[in-house]
Design an enzyme around this catalytic site. Structure first.
Site, PDB file in Angstrom:
ATOM      1  N   PRO A 131       1.071  -0.927   0.119  1.00 44.71           N
ATOM      2  CA  PRO A 131       0.429   0.068   0.136  1.00 44.71           C
ATOM      3  C   PRO A 131       0.699   1.380   0.362  1.00 44.71           C
ATOM      4  O   PRO A 131       1.813   1.050   0.564  1.00 44.71           O
ATOM      5  CB  PRO A 131      -0.805   0.060   1.466  1.00 44.71           C
ATOM      6  CG  PRO A 131      -0.870  -1.782   1.972  1.00 44.71           C
ATOM      7  CD  PRO A 131       0.759  -2.084   1.229  1.00 44.71           C
ATOM      8  N   LEU A 295      -8.097  -3.492   1.113  1.00 43.91           N
ATOM      9  CA  LEU A 295      -8.213  -3.533   2.859  1.00 43.91           C
ATOM     10  C   LEU A 295      -8.863  -4.576   2.860  1.00 43.91           C
ATOM     11  O   LEU A 295      -8.555  -4.918   4.653  1.00 43.91           O
ATOM     12  CB  LEU A 295      -9.282  -2.129   3.133  1.00 43.91           C
ATOM     13  CG  LEU A 295      -9.431  -1.416   3.883  1.00 43.91           C
ATOM     14  CD1 LEU A 295      -8.338  -1.113   4.494  1.00 43.91           C
ATOM     15  CD2 LEU A 295     -10.929  -0.778   3.664  1.00 43.91           C
ATOM     16  N   HIS A 320      -4.070 -12.541  -0.810  1.00 45.44           N
ATOM     17  CA  HIS A 320      -4.399 -12.157   0.682  1.00 45.44           C
ATOM     18  C   HIS A 320      -5.702 -12.919   1.980  1.00 45.44           C
ATOM     19  O   HIS A 320      -4.590 -12.810   3.236  1.00 45.44           O
ATOM     20  CB  HIS A 320      -3.917 -11.258   0.693  1.00 45.44           C
ATOM     21  CG  HIS A 320      -2.165 -10.529   0.161  1.00 45.44           C
ATOM     22  ND1 HIS A 320      -2.198 -10.950  -1.066  1.00 45.44           N
ATOM     23  CD2 HIS A 320      -1.043 -10.517   0.896  1.00 45.44           C
ATOM     24  CE1 HIS A 320      -0.820 -10.239  -1.214  1.00 45.44           C
ATOM     25  NE2 HIS A 320       0.028 -10.412   0.070  1.00 45.44           N
TER      26      HIS A 320
END
EC number: 6.5.1.4
Length: 366
Positions: A131, A295, A320
């Site tokens: 990120p 997110l 993930h």
């Protein structure tokens, strides 16, 4: 003690740094001695890389724990945690390794410290495969704070690939317990905004071109909303090295946030970078979920620790996220269910509800 070590296979599922981050954070929080084997076994450069190592060392330092086997290239580590301490902690990847990934591993831990913490994180603020710091500030922070904690993040210097050299100071207050979250109502998109940046030798025109191309791309699909993307030239004293990139955020009527982002690379024209970010955002708006694909996995550990039942609605569940759920179940004994959304508006889409009965982790110091 040896007999009670939790054994983690670092080569399954996502098979990379995420397994280390989730398992060492949970080990630290729950006081579980841990052994991770086959670390990044399937990757082109197996074993620990600098950023994984600095993340492990940070968690060790946060709790005054004991870490063995932690060196570059190592494929096995053992970790014996002690009590989580507040105060000032520093981690430096010495590369463009992501400060945001350092934050991912350390933040859940320091929430359960005895006193507030200050994390001084050094490395890349806007790096590939992680990120961007802007995402952490604009999307992760407002949503994560729904779990009932607050943090602030002061970007001292931005650092780009390949040199890194960025520094971020994160201040986090401790909590007694985390509240569960219920993010299942998407609402409608009310605004779209963002920032296109250049740093170092790159001219502001590059940022303007990225922003303009992104706006054109979004306009094709979303006509009735004003799209505001600020082109920014990073101040010389606040950026190390050369870099460029863009992040675009869509906000909904219920406070959901979605993003698309992209980094400039040598030889790739600015329009293409802007369009890539816009297309990522639009893809995240099509699935009907309440969180974007980046997110999704970052919320799992907080859901696992929260005191009650949390629900989030997502697009297709990423590897993930599946990995984070697997290790949250294995180590924390939280209970997750993932099922297709049954709501009518989601019938034609790939939309899922991830539900978790959290373990109600309590801060022993409060």
């Amino acid at each position: 003690m040896e007999g009670q070590r939790v054994e983690v296979d670092g080569g399954i599922m996502e098979g990379g740094g995420q397994i280390l981050r989730v398992s060492t954070a949970l080990s630290c929080l729950l006081g579980l001695p841990l052994r991770v084997q086959k670390i990044r076994a399937g990757r082109s450069t197996p074993g620990l890389r600098p950023q994984h190592l600095s993340g492990l060392e940070m968690v060790r330092d946060l709790c005054g724990g004991h870490l063995e086997g932690a060196e570059i290239g190592s494929t096995e580590i053992t970790f014996t945690p002690e009590k989580i301490r507040g105060g000032v902690h520093t981690a430096d990847t010495k590369t463009a390794g992501s400060v945001c990934l350092l934050m991912q591993v350390s933040m859940p831990c320091v929430l359960f410290a005895a006193s507030p913490s200050e994390l001084r994180l050094k490395g890349g603020t806007n790096a590939e495969m992680a990120p961007q710091i802007d995402y952490t500030m604009m999307v992760f922070k407002p949503i994560a704070e729904k779990f009932g904690f607050t943090f602030n993040c002061d970007i001292k210097t931005r650092g780009y690939y390949p040199k890194g050299g960025g520094e971020v100071i994160v201040r986090v207050s401790q909590v007694k317990r985390l509240d569960p979250i219920n993010l299942t109502d998407r609402g409608s998109v009310t605004k779209i905004y963002g920032r296109a940046f250049v740093a170092g030798v790159l001219p502001l025109k590059v940022a303007k071109d990225m922003a303009a191309a992104a706006v054109r791309c979004i306009r094709k699909e979303i006509r009735d909303l004003y799209v505001s993307i600020q082109p920014v030239q990073e101040a010389r004293d606040q950026a190390f090295g050369n870099g460029s990139g863009i992040i675009i955020v869509a906000e909904t009527s219920t406070g959901c946030l979605f993003a698309g982002s992209s980094l400039g690379k040598r030889g790739v024209n600015a329009d293409k970078v802007g369009i890539e970010a816009a297309e990522m955002l639009l893809a995240n708006l099509r699935h009907g979920g309440t969180v974007d694909e980046y997110l999704q996995d970052q919320l799992i550990i907080f859901m696992a620790l929260a005191n009650g039942i949390s629900r989030i609605k997502t697009g297709s569940v990423t590897l993930h996220t599946q990995t984070a759920i697997h290790f949250a179940e294995q180590l924390a004994k939280a209970k997750f269910t993932v099922k297709k959304s049954e709501e009518e508006e989601d019938a034609t889409k790939d939309t899922y509800v991830i539900e978790c009965e959290g373990i109600g982790m309590a801060n022993p110091h409060l």
